[in-house]
Motif scaffolding. Structure first.
Motif, short mmCIF file in Angstrom:
data_model
loop_
_atom_site.label_atom_id
_atom_site.label_comp_id
_atom_site.label_asym_id
_atom_site.label_seq_id
_atom_site.Cartn_x
_atom_site.Cartn_y
_atom_site.Cartn_z
N UNK A 71 -1.41 2.95 3.25
CA UNK A 71 -1.44 4.31 2.08
C UNK A 71 -1.84 5.46 2.96
N UNK A 124 -5.22 -2.47 2.84
CA UNK A 124 -4.53 -1.36 2.15
C UNK A 124 -4.53 0.22 2.64
N UNK A 180 -7.24 4.74 -9.55
CA UNK A 180 -6.29 3.85 -9.61
C UNK A 180 -6.78 2.39 -10.06
N UNK A 226 1.92 1.64 -3.56
CA UNK A 226 1.17 2.19 -4.28
C UNK A 226 0.80 3.95 -4.32
N UNK A 227 1.12 4.43 -3.30
CA UNK A 227 1.04 5.93 -3.04
C UNK A 227 2.39 6.38 -3.65
N UNK A 272 0.70 3.79 -8.33
CA UNK A 272 0.59 2.54 -9.05
C UNK A 272 -0.60 1.94 -8.41
N UNK A 316 -7.63 3.10 -2.57
CA UNK A 316 -6.70 4.38 -2.53
C UNK A 316 -7.52 5.64 -2.71
N UNK A 330 0.85 -1.27 -0.01
CA UNK A 330 0.04 -0.11 0.01
C UNK A 330 0.90 1.31 -0.12
#
Ligand SMILES: Cc1cc2nc3c(=O)[nH]c(=O)nc-3n(C[C@H](O)[C@H](O)[C@H](O)COP(=O)(O)OP(=O)(O)OC[C@H]3O[C@@H](n4cnc5c(N)ncnc54)[C@H](O)[C@@H]3O)c2cc1C
Lengths: 313, 246
Positions: free
Chosen positions: B129, B125, B209, A99-100, A104, B94, A96
């Motif tokens: 994040x 997740x 995303x 991803x940030x 992505x 996200x 995660x």
């Protein structure tokens, strides 16, 4: 697609690592592995399709911020389009963040190769294994965290070159004070074979017959939630919707009723064997093989039969 | 200590899972929503315990629409001080993390807590994040959390074991079993929840995303083969020759 696989240090010979590298190989492009710590044994991943292994040996321990920086540096160095993790506790913290950092899209807990005919979609488990979802990833770089036991590792017989790599990992923000690793036990999420028991076993002193069976099989042990809650077994053995979700090849459940929340964590198993004294137990509806009987008699008999089988084979 | 607890709704654990609109939408018909158990039992309750011992404030935040106010009231009834709802459909992790991080950045929290995953998307997740957006340390899947000034001491699961770690605030922690015990709201809590502040905030624009395109259900199991309890050799034979798992 060019792929980068992150492998935990000292996991170069783990089945989950072979699966992740095989997955990357099947994407059809060059495969690079990135790791930190000691590089010994890393070249073995070549057999599953890795072309190159980048190792940052400046650290032997890393927190999730450092690993994120390491993998991001490797993506930049290799131009990878897909980053692959095995969906373990490290990946759950790092993917995660990555991803940030890389902007992505992340597929968390993929169970199959992506469909790339029209865009990029990947199948995942949702609703604790009660359904599947197809996730479309819209970003240029994609991150996939692959659920263990989702694909078969394939030995393609290659070799990988190992290169020193500077991942610019920076300093650790998490200070490790103490680590406790039970010796010799098989981590539940990675186990191919699992023997599990529930409240039907009546007390922690009776787990010997469960462990005997697990030992003969080379299986990991698991339990239902109430068994962990009352402290008969450690918490990390609790499987189900609010515990660990597993998908072994074989799940043997003794003295577990098969409540919907329990099934949610185990219904991805390929084959389920249920031992229960109550022929009406709901678990039989989810089982492939069922035995109506007393676990205290059936488990030792099964252990015996397996011993005979192992001796004869 | 100023604590932000992220809560998500999830279908009750006994809900029937089905899909509509050509298998593109979760069928909410007859589904009862609850506060995601990890968020409620562990993250929220531990936040309240910390507040009770060292003082501070517990804010809960969720990304969702007006229908989700029932789970917000539940969390307030358990004891949170105030609530924030980002008024948007939580389309993916996200999106949710972006919205929460933006709020957290403006409001200087010492600690952001989440559950270790939701029981519907199981993604694990959002917490990681948020941590990256805030550029702070992230302790994932913690089963214990203690605070001493600006130092957090945590017990967390690692691959094949447990670790005791220390980290400085501000930090993000995702909470797993062991952290606290479920609390049942009492009548006073439920009454008080009605008047606690709930701020509704418009979402900010975020790039897409990922998106869930479709869903499917597993194939129905074939009937279970029953085996005589005195004939375990037969079971072993079936596992070897038919199922091919041993
Ligand atoms: C929100 C929520 C989340 C939950 N999450 C989980 C979860 O993640 N995992 C989980 O497991 N549960 C979970 N539960 C609990 C779940 O609903 C069940 O209560 C639990 O799984 C039952 O455990 P059990 O089968 O061991 O015990 P029981 O339901 O008590 O069943 C014991 C079984 O043993 C059998 N038995 C008794 N004696 C013998 C014998 N001598 N030989 C053979 N069989 C025998 C009985 O017939 C019975 O079927 C959750 C519940 C809720 C509400």
């Amino acid at each position: 697609m060019k792929a980068l696989v992150y492998i935990n240090t000292n996991h170069f010979a783990a089945k989950a690592s072979f699966e992740a590298v095989t997955y990357a190989k099947k994407l059809g492009g060059e495969v690079t592995v990135v790791a930190y710590g000691k590089a010994a044994g890393a070249e073995a991943l070549g057999a599953y399709g890795a072309n190159k292994v980048l190792v940052d040996s400046s650290i032997n321990d890393a927190d999730n911020q450092q690993i994120t920086r390491l993998v991001a540096s490797a993506v930049e160095a290799t131009g990878a389009e897909v980053v692959i993790f095995s969906h373990d506790l490290v990946a759950k913290a790092v993917a995660p963040r990555l991803s940030v950092r890389l902007k992505a899209g992340l597929v968390s807990g993929a169970i199959a190769l992506p469909e790339t005919g029209n865009g990029f979609t990947c199948k995942v488990n949702v609703f604790s294994g009660k359904a599947f979802g197809n996730v479309a990833v819209k970003t240029a770089v994609k991150i996939i965290s692959l659920l263990p036991n989702s694909i078969q590792p394939e030995n393609v017989g290659g070799t990988a070159t190992v290169e020193a790599f500077n991942g610019n990992v920076g300093a650790a923000a998490i200070k490790v004070m103490d680590t406790k690793k039970p010796e010799g036990s098989i981590p539940l999420p990675e186990a191919d074979l699992v023997v599990s028991a529930g409240r039907g076993l009546k007390g922690p002193e009776n787990w010997g017959i469960v462990e005997d069976l697990a030992n003969v099989l080379g299986a990991a042990t698991a339990c239902s939630r109430p068994v962990a809650d009352i402290g008969w077994r450690p918490h990390h053995e609790h499987v189900g919707q609010t515990g660990v979700a597993i998908r072994p090849n074989l799940y043997i459940a003794a003295g577990i009723s098969g409540a919907i929340q329990h099934l949610a964590g185990v219904n991805g198993s390929k084959v389920i064997v249920v031992i229960n004294s109550d022929s009406e137990a709901p678990f039989f509806k989810a089982a492939d093989y069922g035995i109506v009987g007393d676990a205290f008699e059936v488990l030792p008999k099964l252990t015996e039969a397996l011993k005979n089988f192992k001796n004869a084979n | 200590m100023n604590i932000l607890v992220c809560i998500s709704k999830s279908p009750d654990t006994t809900s029937k899972i089905a899909f509509t609109d050509g298998n593109t939408k979760f069928d909410e018909n007859g589904v009862q929503y609850i506060v995601n158990p990890y968020d409620e039992w562990y993250a929220l309750v531990r936040a309240l315990e910390l507040k009770e011992t060292i003082g501070g404030n517990v804010t809960i935040i969720t990304v969702g629409n007006a229908a989700d106010e029932s789970i917000i009231r539940k969390a307030l009834a358990i004891g949170a001080d105030n609530a924030v709802r980002i008024d948007a459909e939580p389309t993916d992790a996200f999106f949710v993390a972006s919205q929460i991080a933006e709020y957290a950045k403006k409001n200087n929290f010492d600690l952001v807590l989440t559950g270790k995953e939701t029981i519907n998307y199981n993604g694990s997740q959002v917490a990681g994040m948020i941590a990256e957006f805030l550029d702070v340390p992230f302790a994932s899947q913690a089963s214990k959390l203690d605070v001493n000034g600006t130092t957090l001491t945590l017990e967390q699961e690692i691959v094949g074991g447990l670790q005791i770690v220390e980290v400085s605030t501000p930090a993000v922690v995702s909470c797993a079993k062991g952290m606290a015990e479920q609390r049942i709201p009492n009548m006073r809590g439920i009454m008080a929840a009605r008047t606690k502040p709930l701020e509704v905030i418009a979402p900010s624009a975020v790039d897409v995303y990922t998106s869930f395109e479709s869903y499917s259900l597993p194939d129905a199991k074939k009937a279970c083969k029953m085996i005589d309890p005195s004939n375990m050799a037969e079971l072993v034979d079936l596992l070897h020759n038919e199922a091919k798992v041993i």
